[in-house]
Design a protein around this motif. Sequence first.
Motif, mmCIF file in Angstrom:
data_model
loop_
_atom_site.group_PDB
_atom_site.id
_atom_site.type_symbol
_atom_site.label_atom_id
_atom_site.label_comp_id
_atom_site.label_asym_id
_atom_site.label_seq_id
_atom_site.Cartn_x
_atom_site.Cartn_y
_atom_site.Cartn_z
ATOM 1 N N GLY A 244 -7.380 -0.188 3.890
ATOM 2 C CA GLY A 244 -6.070 0.458 3.837
ATOM 3 C C GLY A 244 -5.832 1.168 2.518
ATOM 4 N N ARG A 245 -6.285 0.561 1.439
ATOM 5 C CA ARG A 245 -6.132 1.200 0.119
ATOM 6 C C ARG A 245 -6.897 2.513 0.062
ATOM 7 N NH1 ARG A 245 -9.237 1.450 -4.140
ATOM 8 N NH2 ARG A 245 -10.737 -0.039 -3.277
ATOM 9 N N LEU A 246 -8.108 2.520 0.597
ATOM 10 C CA LEU A 246 -8.891 3.750 0.610
ATOM 11 C C LEU A 246 -8.256 4.803 1.519
ATOM 12 C CD1 LEU A 246 -12.502 2.291 0.624
ATOM 13 C CD2 LEU A 246 -11.495 3.732 -1.148
ATOM 14 N N LEU A 247 -7.746 4.375 2.655
ATOM 15 C CA LEU A 247 -7.078 5.331 3.549
ATOM 16 C C LEU A 247 -5.893 5.998 2.854
ATOM 17 C CD1 LEU A 247 -6.913 3.847 7.163
ATOM 18 C CD2 LEU A 247 -8.018 5.963 6.421
ATOM 19 N N LEU B 80 0.807 -1.220 0.000
ATOM 20 C CA LEU B 80 0.000 0.000 0.000
ATOM 21 C C LEU B 80 0.843 1.274 0.000
ATOM 22 C CD1 LEU B 80 -2.841 -0.960 2.500
ATOM 23 C CD2 LEU B 80 -2.945 -0.906 0.009
ATOM 24 N N ALA B 81 2.159 1.127 0.011
ATOM 25 C CA ALA B 81 3.023 2.310 0.022
ATOM 26 C C ALA B 81 2.750 3.171 -1.205
ATOM 27 C CB ALA B 81 4.485 1.890 0.050
ATOM 28 N N PRO B 82 2.595 4.480 -1.021
ATOM 29 C CA PRO B 82 2.265 5.347 -2.149
ATOM 30 C C PRO B 82 3.460 5.580 -3.070
ATOM 31 C CG PRO B 82 2.616 6.656 -0.185
ATOM 32 C CD PRO B 82 2.680 5.219 0.245
ATOM 33 N N ASN B 83 3.174 6.006 -4.261
ATOM 34 C CA ASN B 83 4.223 6.440 -5.178
ATOM 35 C C ASN B 83 4.994 7.588 -4.538
ATOM 36 O OD1 ASN B 83 5.614 7.890 -7.260
ATOM 37 N ND2 ASN B 83 4.312 6.906 -8.778
ATOM 38 N N PRO B 84 6.330 7.513 -4.498
ATOM 39 C CA PRO B 84 7.109 8.578 -3.855
ATOM 40 C C PRO B 84 6.849 9.965 -4.434
ATOM 41 C CG PRO B 84 8.486 6.672 -4.315
ATOM 42 C CD PRO B 84 7.175 6.424 -4.999
ATOM 43 N N ASN B 85 6.381 10.010 -5.688
ATOM 44 C CA ASN B 85 6.136 11.295 -6.340
ATOM 45 C C ASN B 85 4.678 11.738 -6.250
ATOM 46 O OD1 ASN B 85 8.866 11.382 -7.291
ATOM 47 N ND2 ASN B 85 8.292 9.951 -8.913
ATOM 48 N N ALA B 86 3.869 11.008 -5.468
ATOM 49 C CA ALA B 86 2.433 11.291 -5.443
ATOM 50 C C ALA B 86 2.076 12.469 -4.554
ATOM 51 C CB ALA B 86 1.673 10.048 -4.979
ATOM 52 N N ASN B 87 2.948 12.835 -3.627
ATOM 53 C CA ASN B 87 2.649 13.920 -2.687
ATOM 54 C C ASN B 87 3.218 15.232 -3.209
ATOM 55 O OD1 ASN B 87 2.732 15.759 -0.449
ATOM 56 N ND2 ASN B 87 2.511 14.036 0.930
ATOM 57 N N PRO B 88 2.366 16.196 -3.555
ATOM 58 C CA PRO B 88 2.865 17.445 -4.139
ATOM 59 C C PRO B 88 3.386 18.445 -3.111
ATOM 60 C CG PRO B 88 0.490 17.530 -4.004
ATOM 61 C CD PRO B 88 0.892 16.158 -3.516
ATOM 62 N N LEU B 89 2.992 18.295 -1.838
ATOM 63 C CA LEU B 89 3.314 19.326 -0.851
ATOM 64 C C LEU B 89 4.590 19.056 -0.071
ATOM 65 C CD1 LEU B 89 2.644 21.912 0.644
ATOM 66 C CD2 LEU B 89 1.187 20.587 2.176
ATOM 67 N N VAL B 90 4.789 17.844 0.369
ATOM 68 C CA VAL B 90 5.939 17.556 1.221
ATOM 69 C C VAL B 90 7.266 17.938 0.559
ATOM 70 C CG1 VAL B 90 7.234 15.711 2.361
ATOM 71 C CG2 VAL B 90 4.754 15.837 2.622
#
Length: 217
Positions: free
Chosen positions: A202-205, A16-26
Amino acid sequence: MPGTAAEMLKTTRSELAPNPNANPLVPLVASGRASLETLAALALEQHQVIPADRRAFLHLAQRASEEPAAAGFFTMLAEGEELAAERLGAFTEACEVDEERMQAYEPLPGCQAYPAYISWLALNATPTDAVLAITANFATWGTYCATIAQGLRTHYGFTDEACAFFDFFAEPAPALEEQATAAVQAGLDTGRLNTGLAYSYGRLLQAYEAMFWSSLG
């Protein structure tokens, strides 16, 4: 799925780990490119999220009367949210948010989808399924908080007190990990854990987590 609780938690986090590039803010905070206005919005949204999550975790703990390990896990989470709330004020002040602005703030729907779903889980999911789903998501949140804390110190000159909210979530929590493992193992032993449902939760979270950051970023 793996047969032991520890293996299941590890695999679920990995899958379930997100794509490292999916977060635009951090990354913007990490490089000092996020505006103070954006940081203020992050603080204001957290003032909505933290108390909502705390109440949801307390409700899950209450529902887990026949699952003591799960009840203990959610009690620990609720206590953690209370500690986090105590640390949030210094970050909010560093973002130049006063009480008047806080009272006038209109939360963003995309940011509040996450706590709304946590509340849904509190009402509808079996506690053990919720343990697996939430634990998988917390690994992502903790990583983001560590990066934000470093960025705030390096580029914005925030004090340790102002960064304490993020430091708190970035710190390893071995006691919570042990409690989660015990809860998942108990669910496996008793047949209460539905791994398919837990994975779906977990996927939805993770999707709502991504929505939180994209709404700000």
